[in-house]
Design a protein around this motif. Structure first.
Motif, PDB file in Angstrom:
ATOM      1  N   LEU A  33       3.796 -17.994   2.743  1.00  0.00           N
ATOM      2  CA  LEU A  33       3.363 -19.500   3.161  1.00  0.00           C
ATOM      3  C   LEU A  33       4.097 -20.328   2.678  1.00  0.00           C
ATOM      4  O   LEU A  33       5.485 -20.050   1.830  1.00  0.00           O
ATOM      5  N   PRO A  34       4.243 -21.678   3.324  1.00  0.00           N
ATOM      6  CA  PRO A  34       5.421 -22.705   2.888  1.00  0.00           C
ATOM      7  C   PRO A  34       4.887 -22.965   1.454  1.00  0.00           C
ATOM      8  O   PRO A  34       3.959 -22.991   0.823  1.00  0.00           O
ATOM      9  N   GLY A  35       6.086 -23.491   0.811  1.00  0.00           N
ATOM     10  CA  GLY A  35       6.233 -24.103  -0.775  1.00  0.00           C
ATOM     11  C   GLY A  35       5.472 -25.359  -0.879  1.00  0.00           C
ATOM     12  O   GLY A  35       6.029 -26.137  -0.850  1.00  0.00           O
ATOM     13  N   VAL A  36       4.133 -25.213  -0.745  1.00  0.00           N
ATOM     14  CA  VAL A  36       3.463 -26.576  -1.012  1.00  0.00           C
ATOM     15  C   VAL A  36       2.754 -26.547  -2.314  1.00  0.00           C
ATOM     16  O   VAL A  36       2.228 -25.489  -2.783  1.00  0.00           O
ATOM     17  N   PRO A  37       2.461 -27.795  -3.156  1.00  0.00           N
ATOM     18  CA  PRO A  37       1.609 -27.780  -4.280  1.00  0.00           C
ATOM     19  C   PRO A  37       0.102 -27.248  -4.084  1.00  0.00           C
ATOM     20  O   PRO A  37      -0.210 -27.436  -2.922  1.00  0.00           O
ATOM     21  N   ALA A  38      -0.307 -26.450  -5.097  1.00  0.00           N
ATOM     22  CA  ALA A  38      -1.723 -26.120  -4.952  1.00  0.00           C
ATOM     23  C   ALA A  38      -2.789 -27.026  -4.469  1.00  0.00           C
ATOM     24  O   ALA A  38      -3.508 -26.618  -3.518  1.00  0.00           O
ATOM     25  N   GLU A  39      -2.567 -28.270  -4.814  1.00  0.00           N
ATOM     26  CA  GLU A  39      -3.480 -29.432  -4.398  1.00  0.00           C
ATOM     27  C   GLU A  39      -3.246 -29.699  -2.801  1.00  0.00           C
ATOM     28  O   GLU A  39      -4.189 -30.285  -2.215  1.00  0.00           O
ATOM     29  N   SER A  56      -1.398 -28.843   5.878  1.00  0.00           N
ATOM     30  CA  SER A  56      -1.606 -29.042   4.545  1.00  0.00           C
ATOM     31  C   SER A  56      -2.843 -29.924   4.480  1.00  0.00           C
ATOM     32  O   SER A  56      -2.883 -30.951   5.300  1.00  0.00           O
ATOM     33  N   ARG A  57      -3.427 -30.075   3.133  1.00  0.00           N
ATOM     34  CA  ARG A  57      -4.198 -30.907   3.034  1.00  0.00           C
ATOM     35  C   ARG A  57      -3.862 -32.420   2.807  1.00  0.00           C
ATOM     36  O   ARG A  57      -4.724 -33.590   3.188  1.00  0.00           O
ATOM     37  N   ALA A  58      -2.451 -32.543   2.818  1.00  0.00           N
ATOM     38  CA  ALA A  58      -1.927 -34.020   2.674  1.00  0.00           C
ATOM     39  C   ALA A  58      -1.312 -34.507   4.267  1.00  0.00           C
ATOM     40  O   ALA A  58      -1.007 -35.330   4.182  1.00  0.00           O
ATOM     41  N   GLY A  59      -1.798 -33.730   5.170  1.00  0.00           N
ATOM     42  CA  GLY A  59      -1.667 -34.215   6.522  1.00  0.00           C
ATOM     43  C   GLY A  59       0.004 -33.616   7.080  1.00  0.00           C
ATOM     44  O   GLY A  59       0.111 -34.195   8.206  1.00  0.00           O
ATOM     45  N   SER A  60       0.374 -32.754   6.196  1.00  0.00           N
ATOM     46  CA  SER A  60       1.659 -32.143   6.959  1.00  0.00           C
ATOM     47  C   SER A  60       1.589 -31.017   7.723  1.00  0.00           C
ATOM     48  O   SER A  60       0.531 -30.335   7.425  1.00  0.00           O
ATOM     49  N   VAL A  61       2.351 -30.933   8.507  1.00  0.00           N
ATOM     50  CA  VAL A  61       2.395 -29.471   9.605  1.00  0.00           C
ATOM     51  C   VAL A  61       3.665 -28.858   9.244  1.00  0.00           C
ATOM     52  O   VAL A  61       4.626 -29.558   9.364  1.00  0.00           O
TER      53      VAL A  61
END
Length: 194
Positions: A33-39, A56-61
């Protein structure tokens, strides 16, 4: 509802990072998976040819062309190149017919709210249409409750059920291949079984 056929196979479905096949143990279908924060963890989307998308939940693709071994964050947005900063955004994945390119709906939460429909294919991202994110229903406005990508490439947006003096109805917007919209109110006629 989260399970979907794995592209390129006839006997496997995937959900999250898990793959389930007939006559085989469940396993992982993606290398990482991409390295994104848990949230910000979000949704994996299998694409044709071993490609993978991650929303991501933050709206990033994030996109991977090697099954999730390496990832790159997509910098494209429907408002790329605008002088103002990015608006408050949510990204959603429509329910799509099999074999279509990655399609995304971007909800701009600033006022007035807008909905941007886009798709990603070999040539990169393309904006399909931009329209209001809310549909007027009498004196109120409602958001779209279902986003569908049809096999012929059109989008069907359903604003939900409403009660009218003539009975219940669904308000829909059909977005054609050229971005033109057709609004309809579909009256529901109940059929009673004896």
């Amino acid at each position: 509802p989260a399970a979907r056929p794995q592209p390129g196979t006839t006997d496997a479905v995937v959900t999250g990072s898990g793959r389930f096949r007939r006559a085989a143990e469940a396993d992982s279908w993606v290398a990482g998976l991409p390295g994104v924060p848990a949230e910000e963890r979000g949704q994996l989307v299998p694409l044709a040819g071993g490609e993978v998308a991650y929303l991501s939940r933050a709206g990033s693709v994030y996109l991977s062309s090697d099954g999730g071994t390496t990832w790159r964050r997509s910098r494209w947005t429907p408002w790329s190149g605008m002088s103002a900063g990015p608006p408050p955004t949510a990204v959603d994945l429509p329910t799509a017919a099999a074999g279509l390119p990655l399609s995304l709906a971007w909800f701009d939460r600033s006022e007035p709210q807008k909905l941007f429909l886009s798709q990603h294919a070999a040539g990169g991202w393309r904006l399909h249409a931009a329209l209001p994110a809310l549909e007027p229903v009498g004196a109120e406005t409602v958001g779209f409750s279902h986003l569908l990508r049809l096999a012929d490439g059109r989008w069907l947006l359903v604003a939900g059920c409403e009660v009218t003096p003539r009975g219940c109805a669904l308000r829909t917007v059909l977005v054609g291949a050229d971005g033109a919209t057709e609004r309809r109110v579909l009256r529901l006629q109940p059929t009673w079984l004896d």
